[in-house]
Design a protein around this motif. Structure first.
Motif, PDB file in Angstrom:
ATOM      1  N   GLU A  29       0.824  -1.209   0.000  1.00  0.00           N
ATOM      2  CA  GLU A  29       0.000   0.000   0.000  1.00  0.00           C
ATOM      3  C   GLU A  29       0.855   1.256   0.000  1.00  0.00           C
ATOM      4  O   GLU A  29       0.502   2.252  -0.620  1.00  0.00           O
ATOM      5  N   ASP A  32       1.609   2.059  -3.398  1.00  0.00           N
ATOM      6  CA  ASP A  32       0.399   2.201  -4.227  1.00  0.00           C
ATOM      7  C   ASP A  32       0.089   0.955  -5.043  1.00  0.00           C
ATOM      8  O   ASP A  32      -0.415   1.037  -6.162  1.00  0.00           O
ATOM      9  N   LYS A  34      -2.274  -2.142  -5.363  1.00  0.00           N
ATOM     10  CA  LYS A  34      -3.582  -2.593  -4.888  1.00  0.00           C
ATOM     11  C   LYS A  34      -3.463  -4.037  -4.426  1.00  0.00           C
ATOM     12  O   LYS A  34      -2.919  -4.884  -5.133  1.00  0.00           O
ATOM     13  N   LYS A  48      -0.488  -3.132  -9.917  1.00  0.00           N
ATOM     14  CA  LYS A  48      -0.232  -1.714 -10.157  1.00  0.00           C
ATOM     15  C   LYS A  48       0.209  -1.577 -11.605  1.00  0.00           C
ATOM     16  O   LYS A  48       1.201  -2.193 -12.008  1.00  0.00           O
TER      17      LYS A  48
END
Length: 117
Positions: A29, A32, A34, A48
């Motif tokens: 996370e 970034d 998921k 990602k």
């Protein structure tokens, strides 16, 4: 003064046998990525952009962008979080892990990247 590591990195723990496990979700996370969890198969999927990482609890086999990869220690659930070898987490996103013989510590380019945010 020592720089404080982000909470994502504090999740790290030693699994014995020289493997360092870390909670997967907070690190992904932070980057970034998921994260999806399939309870029925105990499979974790991280995505990602064009990156697709898939692993299953208690299995040393994972896939990164469809390519089979061996994990050095099985992902396991501890305290309601999935812990995975730090080396796999780093290498699955294009990072690396190096060993410092002087201090008997490992550092990941992934951790350096998180610390630079």
């Amino acid at each position: 003064m020592r720089q404080r590591l982000p909470s994502a990195v504090y999740a790290a723990s030693s699994s014995g046998g020289g493997r360092h496990l870390s909670a997967l979700r907070p690190i992904y996370e932070e980057l970034d990525i998921k994260v999806e969890w399939d309870e029925s198969t105990q499979t974790i999927t991280g995505t990602k952009n064009e990156l697709l990482i898939r692993m299953t609890v208690n299995s040393t086999e994972a896939t990164v962008n469809g390519k089979a990869v061996k994990i050095s220690a099985v992902p396991r659930i501890m305290n309601e979080s999935t812990f995975v070898p730090l080396r796999f987490i780093a290498e699955s996103v294009g990072g690396d892990v190096t060993w410092d013989e002087k201090t008997n510590t490992s550092i990941s380019s992934l951790i350096r990247a998180i610390m630079s945010f």
